[in-house]
Design a protein around this motif. Sequence first.
Motif, PDB file in Angstrom:
ATOM      1  N   ALA A   5      26.967   0.023 -16.780  1.00 20.95           N
ATOM      2  CA  ALA A   5      26.596  -1.338 -17.500  1.00 20.95           C
ATOM      3  C   ALA A   5      25.083  -0.987 -18.609  1.00 20.95           C
ATOM      4  O   ALA A   5      24.738  -1.196 -19.919  1.00 20.95           O
ATOM      5  CB  ALA A   5      25.995  -2.712 -16.395  1.00 20.95           C
ATOM      6  N   GLY A   6      24.620  -0.285 -17.453  1.00 24.06           N
ATOM      7  CA  GLY A   6      23.113  -0.323 -18.256  1.00 24.06           C
ATOM      8  C   GLY A   6      22.990   1.071 -19.357  1.00 24.06           C
ATOM      9  O   GLY A   6      22.718   0.851 -20.571  1.00 24.06           O
ATOM     10  N   TYR A   7      23.781   1.605 -18.923  1.00 23.12           N
ATOM     11  CA  TYR A   7      24.453   3.022 -20.316  1.00 23.12           C
ATOM     12  C   TYR A   7      24.684   2.184 -20.817  1.00 23.12           C
ATOM     13  O   TYR A   7      24.616   2.478 -22.886  1.00 23.12           O
ATOM     14  CB  TYR A   7      25.650   3.643 -19.443  1.00 23.12           C
ATOM     15  CG  TYR A   7      26.206   5.179 -20.012  1.00 23.12           C
ATOM     16  CD1 TYR A   7      25.208   6.203 -21.074  1.00 23.12           C
ATOM     17  CD2 TYR A   7      27.101   5.003 -20.609  1.00 23.12           C
ATOM     18  CE1 TYR A   7      25.658   7.035 -21.211  1.00 23.12           C
ATOM     19  CE2 TYR A   7      27.448   6.006 -21.778  1.00 23.12           C
ATOM     20  CZ  TYR A   7      26.611   7.115 -21.988  1.00 23.12           C
ATOM     21  OH  TYR A   7      26.987   8.190 -22.788  1.00 23.12           O
ATOM     22  N   LEU A  59      28.185  -8.255 -20.857  1.00 24.44           N
ATOM     23  CA  LEU A  59      26.967  -6.568 -20.650  1.00 24.44           C
ATOM     24  C   LEU A  59      25.751  -7.222 -21.294  1.00 24.44           C
ATOM     25  O   LEU A  59      24.907  -7.060 -20.767  1.00 24.44           O
ATOM     26  CB  LEU A  59      27.439  -6.045 -21.676  1.00 24.44           C
ATOM     27  CG  LEU A  59      26.461  -4.783 -22.199  1.00 24.44           C
ATOM     28  CD1 LEU A  59      27.158  -4.017 -20.360  1.00 24.44           C
ATOM     29  CD2 LEU A  59      27.199  -3.899 -23.328  1.00 24.44           C
ATOM     30  N   ILE A  60      25.617  -8.586 -22.388  1.00 26.17           N
ATOM     31  CA  ILE A  60      24.116  -8.541 -22.524  1.00 26.17           C
ATOM     32  C   ILE A  60      23.728  -9.574 -21.662  1.00 26.17           C
ATOM     33  O   ILE A  60      22.257  -9.293 -21.498  1.00 26.17           O
ATOM     34  CB  ILE A  60      24.477  -9.475 -23.706  1.00 26.17           C
ATOM     35  CG1 ILE A  60      24.696  -8.739 -25.109  1.00 26.17           C
ATOM     36  CG2 ILE A  60      23.615 -10.316 -25.075  1.00 26.17           C
ATOM     37  CD1 ILE A  60      25.608  -9.211 -26.909  1.00 26.17           C
ATOM     38  N   GLN A  61      24.711 -10.437 -21.253  1.00 21.13           N
ATOM     39  CA  GLN A  61      23.813 -11.049 -19.774  1.00 21.13           C
ATOM     40  C   GLN A  61      23.896 -10.567 -19.103  1.00 21.13           C
ATOM     41  O   GLN A  61      22.381 -11.048 -18.045  1.00 21.13           O
ATOM     42  CB  GLN A  61      24.999 -12.398 -19.684  1.00 21.13           C
ATOM     43  CG  GLN A  61      23.857 -13.126 -19.369  1.00 21.13           C
ATOM     44  CD  GLN A  61      23.023 -14.155 -19.958  1.00 21.13           C
ATOM     45  OE1 GLN A  61      23.425 -14.765 -20.716  1.00 21.13           O
ATOM     46  NE2 GLN A  61      22.152 -14.506 -19.153  1.00 21.13           N
ATOM     47  N   LYS A  62      23.853 -10.185 -18.843  1.00 22.29           N
ATOM     48  CA  LYS A  62      23.571  -8.822 -18.085  1.00 22.29           C
ATOM     49  C   LYS A  62      22.319  -8.323 -17.757  1.00 22.29           C
ATOM     50  O   LYS A  62      21.637  -8.047 -16.901  1.00 22.29           O
ATOM     51  CB  LYS A  62      24.462  -7.825 -16.902  1.00 22.29           C
ATOM     52  CG  LYS A  62      24.132  -6.564 -15.863  1.00 22.29           C
ATOM     53  CD  LYS A  62      25.328  -6.623 -15.443  1.00 22.29           C
ATOM     54  CE  LYS A  62      25.084  -5.501 -14.263  1.00 22.29           C
ATOM     55  NZ  LYS A  62      23.819  -5.970 -13.173  1.00 22.29           N
ATOM     56  N   SER A  63      22.185  -7.514 -18.875  1.00 17.16           N
ATOM     57  CA  SER A  63      21.836  -7.116 -19.913  1.00 17.16           C
ATOM     58  C   SER A  63      19.952  -7.495 -19.739  1.00 17.16           C
ATOM     59  O   SER A  63      18.699  -7.469 -19.549  1.00 17.16           O
ATOM     60  CB  SER A  63      21.564  -5.714 -20.549  1.00 17.16           C
ATOM     61  OG  SER A  63      22.361  -5.157 -20.338  1.00 17.16           O
ATOM     62  N   GLN A  64      20.311  -8.899 -20.201  1.00 17.96           N
ATOM     63  CA  GLN A  64      18.731  -9.598 -20.438  1.00 17.96           C
ATOM     64  C   GLN A  64      18.649 -10.445 -18.901  1.00 17.96           C
ATOM     65  O   GLN A  64      17.006 -11.138 -18.541  1.00 17.96           O
ATOM     66  CB  GLN A  64      19.475 -11.263 -21.255  1.00 17.96           C
ATOM     67  CG  GLN A  64      18.234 -12.207 -21.932  1.00 17.96           C
ATOM     68  CD  GLN A  64      19.055 -13.469 -22.463  1.00 17.96           C
ATOM     69  OE1 GLN A  64      20.108 -13.422 -22.833  1.00 17.96           O
ATOM     70  NE2 GLN A  64      18.659 -13.900 -23.734  1.00 17.96           N
ATOM     71  N   ASN A  65      19.558 -10.496 -17.756  1.00 17.98           N
ATOM     72  CA  ASN A  65      18.921 -11.190 -16.776  1.00 17.98           C
ATOM     73  C   ASN A  65      18.014 -10.055 -15.486  1.00 17.98           C
ATOM     74  O   ASN A  65      17.418 -10.252 -15.090  1.00 17.98           O
ATOM     75  CB  ASN A  65      20.259 -11.445 -15.745  1.00 17.98           C
ATOM     76  CG  ASN A  65      21.260 -12.614 -15.703  1.00 17.98           C
ATOM     77  OD1 ASN A  65      20.733 -13.465 -16.817  1.00 17.98           O
ATOM     78  ND2 ASN A  65      22.570 -12.880 -15.708  1.00 17.98           N
ATOM     79  N   LYS A  66      18.853  -8.955 -15.947  1.00 18.79           N
ATOM     80  CA  LYS A  66      18.222  -7.755 -15.285  1.00 18.79           C
ATOM     81  C   LYS A  66      16.747  -7.680 -16.505  1.00 18.79           C
ATOM     82  O   LYS A  66      14.742  -7.171 -15.398  1.00 18.79           O
ATOM     83  CB  LYS A  66      18.302  -6.999 -15.344  1.00 18.79           C
ATOM     84  CG  LYS A  66      17.674  -5.613 -14.782  1.00 18.79           C
ATOM     85  CD  LYS A  66      18.841  -4.051 -14.674  1.00 18.79           C
ATOM     86  CE  LYS A  66      18.004  -2.737 -13.872  1.00 18.79           C
ATOM     87  NZ  LYS A  66      18.888  -1.676 -14.056  1.00 18.79           N
ATOM     88  N   GLU A  67      16.681  -7.752 -17.406  1.00 20.62           N
ATOM     89  CA  GLU A  67      15.122  -7.890 -18.508  1.00 20.62           C
ATOM     90  C   GLU A  67      14.073  -8.985 -17.397  1.00 20.62           C
ATOM     91  O   GLU A  67      12.882  -8.641 -17.570  1.00 20.62           O
ATOM     92  CB  GLU A  67      15.535  -7.860 -19.199  1.00 20.62           C
ATOM     93  CG  GLU A  67      14.323  -7.802 -20.770  1.00 20.62           C
ATOM     94  CD  GLU A  67      13.734  -5.724 -20.259  1.00 20.62           C
ATOM     95  OE1 GLU A  67      12.474  -6.328 -20.654  1.00 20.62           O
ATOM     96  OE2 GLU A  67      14.528  -5.434 -20.348  1.00 20.62           O
TER      97      GLU A  67
END
Length: 158
Positions: A5-7, A59-67
Amino acid sequence: MEKFAGYAANITGSTTAIVIAFVIILAWACAGPFFHYSETWQLVINTGTTIITFLMVFLIQKSQNKESLAVQLKLNEIIAAQERASNRLIDVEGLTEDELKTIHQYYCALKQKAELEDSLQESHSIEDAEINHEFKQEQSLHKRKNKKANTQQHRKGA
């Protein structure tokens, strides 16, 4: 899955990915006359963009949650490290909307009190601001009383 997901987020957010997407759309548009702008030609781009959009939302939601979590942890560390900061704000993102509105009202009151301060450099917790505000009010009242007493003495002496 986490690494993937990060990649994927890094790749899809790159300039190269935007250029590739633009080239694909351009190639599809140029292919229109060869396929006589058929329904199949339109279906190809509609299906492709729908699938990509569907996957990108997650993918965007996962990245946004992590950030967001990383930012919250950094802010919690700053609050915890500050001697005069209110520790009640650590993990504030876990509160309900009504609780957040209540805290917001406190900070609006703090802002109003801070506007009465002489210095823009000072920062206080809610409790410090209350104490400082009361202290300043007492000092102001004391100064007015002294000024009034001095004026009365001056009038008696004249």
